[in-house]
Design an enzyme around this catalytic site. Structure first.
Site, short mmCIF file in Angstrom:
data_model
loop_
_atom_site.label_atom_id
_atom_site.label_comp_id
_atom_site.label_asym_id
_atom_site.label_seq_id
_atom_site.Cartn_x
_atom_site.Cartn_y
_atom_site.Cartn_z
N GLU A 139 0.80 -1.24 0.00
CA GLU A 139 0.00 0.00 0.00
C GLU A 139 0.83 1.28 0.00
OE1 GLU A 139 -3.86 -1.49 2.52
OE2 GLU A 139 -2.07 -1.03 3.66
C1 TNX Z 1 -4.19 -4.05 5.07
S1 TNX Z 1 -2.47 -6.41 4.80
C2 TNX Z 1 -2.90 -3.79 5.47
C3 TNX Z 1 -2.63 -3.39 6.86
C4 TNX Z 1 -3.89 -3.24 7.64
C5 TNX Z 1 -4.82 -4.38 7.31
C6 TNX Z 1 -6.07 -4.39 8.13
C7 TNX Z 1 -1.49 -5.36 4.45
C8 TNX Z 1 -0.28 -5.82 3.83
N1 TNX Z 1 -1.80 -4.07 4.70
O1 TNX Z 1 -1.88 -2.22 6.89
O2 TNX Z 1 -3.58 -3.25 8.99
O3 TNX Z 1 -5.17 -4.29 5.96
O4 TNX Z 1 -6.81 -5.52 7.89
#
Ligand code: TNX
Length: 521
Positions: free
Chosen positions: A335
């Site tokens: 992300e």
């Molecule tokens: C997505 S999973 C994210 C996290 C969040 C999570 C909450 C991932 C690699 N990134 O930063 O905590 O969703 O479910």
């Protein structure tokens, strides 16, 4: 002559009598009816049982320090409920009756973590190639004892184990759980407790998500503000915390004694607000960010074209590697919406070189497949199936953590007060009933290193809440990772799971009593 024979008979009877003196009469039991999680590869019952008594000792064959430590951990776990001492003794041969006997052997089928357990009325014998296998086998022995073995005050017993034999070894090499200590901080004692939980179900990896926007939790001596400033907060504005390097080493060695590898994660170039708040020079505009206690994602980024960023990362990785016996450094990579794509690709290559220079392999969320990766990099699949396929095209191994199935922070159903639901609801059947090797077309067993269930802690603030999200789903992921592919059926599993209730209660766990599970009374 006749008198002499009589005397001999009396003598033999006396020997038999005295040698049995310490043994409580054990009730016959059926090993095939025991409810083990994860389910072993093969079980044979012989219809009697072994009884632990106050005279029971743990005999270790050979002088392996690791094996001795495994024996001590077992003894310490049995002590509170039984009230017995379980001395650890070295031996070269099978001990007298009434004891445990742990021995290292050579048996290719068992691999590094498999074990062979043989229980007779006289002896509990555990054999494995490595101390790790003995440790895994001990988890089976604990589940074969009455649930009250898990209590921390003296219980009355009897401490009987059904007789028979079990041959057992894992399906996947990597069987992990992840704990996010950034969104809410969990201290050394909590992490040790979590290690105990995952160890009980034969998992072998604890991935620690050590940094994120809301908090930097690992002391880096060269960049002290990361923790003195970036570690002070957490989600919701409560006080955060961090691990000193001494704390962290304590966690690593606690895990290692239990044959669990710690995979440390420094999430970057996004998810870095805590670092960007601690050091202005890590921001492209040279301005320190404010500390962040919300739960949005994707707004932060390191300054990817500035050399200082890589000097910083080199320092962080060097200090982290010095405390990391395992092969992996997890670099996050998810992300990074604020990082331009070409900058992201450049960043991943640079960080990968740093990790390699310090002698480790890169692990990252599946987003990292956008970059040029070395063949020993591992992609952790969480969201985009294309990314997992790209990983396979690039010949990389994949760890399966699909959010829709394996995220411990997803709500169970619409009535759950804790948890998020962006990836859906994960009831106990949904969490158990999937096969990592048949989940994404083109991503087969040969591509998969293993399975991991992440617990993100935006909504999880303490151990009670943690237990509620983790139990009982954790057991399902442990079984997916350990047990053979054939024979995994929800209808059969749910019965074994329901039988765990008295054990959960003895452990004083705050578990989710799903209506889908026939909990035993
Ligand atoms: C997505 S999973 C994210 C996290 C969040 C999570 C909450 C991932 C690699 N990134 O930063 O905590 O969703 O479910």
């Amino acid at each position: 002559m006749k008198n002499q024979l009589n005397l001999l008979l009396i003598f033999c009877v006396a020997i038999l009598f005295f040698s049995c003196e310490n043994k409580a009469p054990a009730t016959p039991k059926d090993l095939l009816k025991e409810n083990l999680i994860p389910k072993p590869v093969s079980v044979n019952g012989t219809g009697s049982s072994f009884a632990i008594t106050s005279a029971t000792e743990i005999f270790i064959n050979g002088d392996s320090e690791e094996l001795k430590r495994v024996g001590e951990i077992f003894a310490n776990e049995l002590k509170p409920a039984t009230g017995f001492d379980f001395p650890i003794k070295n031996t070269d041969a099978a001990p007298a009756t009434g004891n445990f006997y742990f021995t290292l052997i050579k048996n290719d089928k068992l691999g590094n973590e498999g074990y062979q357990l043989t229980i007779t009325e006289d002896l509990v014998q555990l054999e494995a190639n490595q101390p790790a296998g003995i440790f895994r086998g001990i988890q089976t022995i604990k589940q074969l004892l009455p649930p009250s073995i898990a209590k921390n005050t003296a219980q009355s017993g009897p401490w009987e184990i059904a007789s028979g034999s079990i041959t057992d070894y894992p399906n996947y090499e990597y069987r992990g759980a992840m704990l996010d200590v950034s969104r809410h901080f969990f201290g050394v004692e909590d992490v040790k407790k979590y290690i105990d939980y995952i160890a009980s179900y034969k998992m072998n990896v604890l991935h620690l998500h050590l940094t994120d926007d809301q908090g930097w939790r690992i002391e880096i001596k060269k960049w002290p503000n990361l923790t003195t400033m970036g570690g002070t907060t957490e989600v919701g504005g409560t006080k955060g915390g961090f691990f000193t390097q001494e704390d962290y080493k304590e966690i690593v060695s606690y895990a290692m004694e239990r044959h669990i590898m710690i995979v440390p994660e420094i999430d970057m170039p996004g998810h870095t607000n805590a670092a960007l708040a601690s050091y202005a020079q890590l921001n492209c505009d040279g301005k320190a960010r404010d500390l962040y206690t919300g739960i949005e994602v994707g707004f932060s980024t390191f300054c990817t074209r500035r050399e200082l960023t890589y000097e910083f990362i080199d320092d962080v990785i060097r200090e982290l590697v010095a405390m990391t016996p395992g092969p992996y450094i997890h670099i996050g990579g998810d992300e990074s919406h604020e990082t331009r794509e070409d900058d992201y690709i450049y960043f991943i290559s640079r960080v990968q070189e740093i990790v390699a220079k310090h002698g480790k392999q890169v692990m990252g969320w599946d987003d990292i497949v956008a970059g040029e990766l070395k063949s020993n990099a591992v992609a952790q699949h969480w969201a985009k199936e294309e990314n997992a396929k790209t990983a396979v095209d690039k010949n990389l191994k994949v760890v399966m953590s699909p959010a829709k199935k394996a995220y411990l922070d997803m709500k169970y159903d619409s009535t759950s007060t804790l948890g998020l639901h962006w990836a859906g609801y994960i009831e106990i059947d949904t969490g158990y009933d999937w096969d990592p090797a048949n989940y994404i077309d083109g991503v087969g067993k040969e591509n998969i290193l293993g399975v991991e269930c992440p617990l993100w802690t935006e909504t999880v603030t303490n151990m009670d809440e943690l237990e509620y999200m983790v139990f009982p789903r954790l057991l399902g992921y442990a079984e997916i990772g350990w047990s053979p592919d054939s024979g995994k059926k929800w209808d059969e599993y749910k019965i074994r799971l329901g039988k765990q209730k008295p054990r959960f209660e003895a452990m004083d766990l705050n578990y989710y009593a799903s209506k889908l599970v026939p909990w035993s009374e």
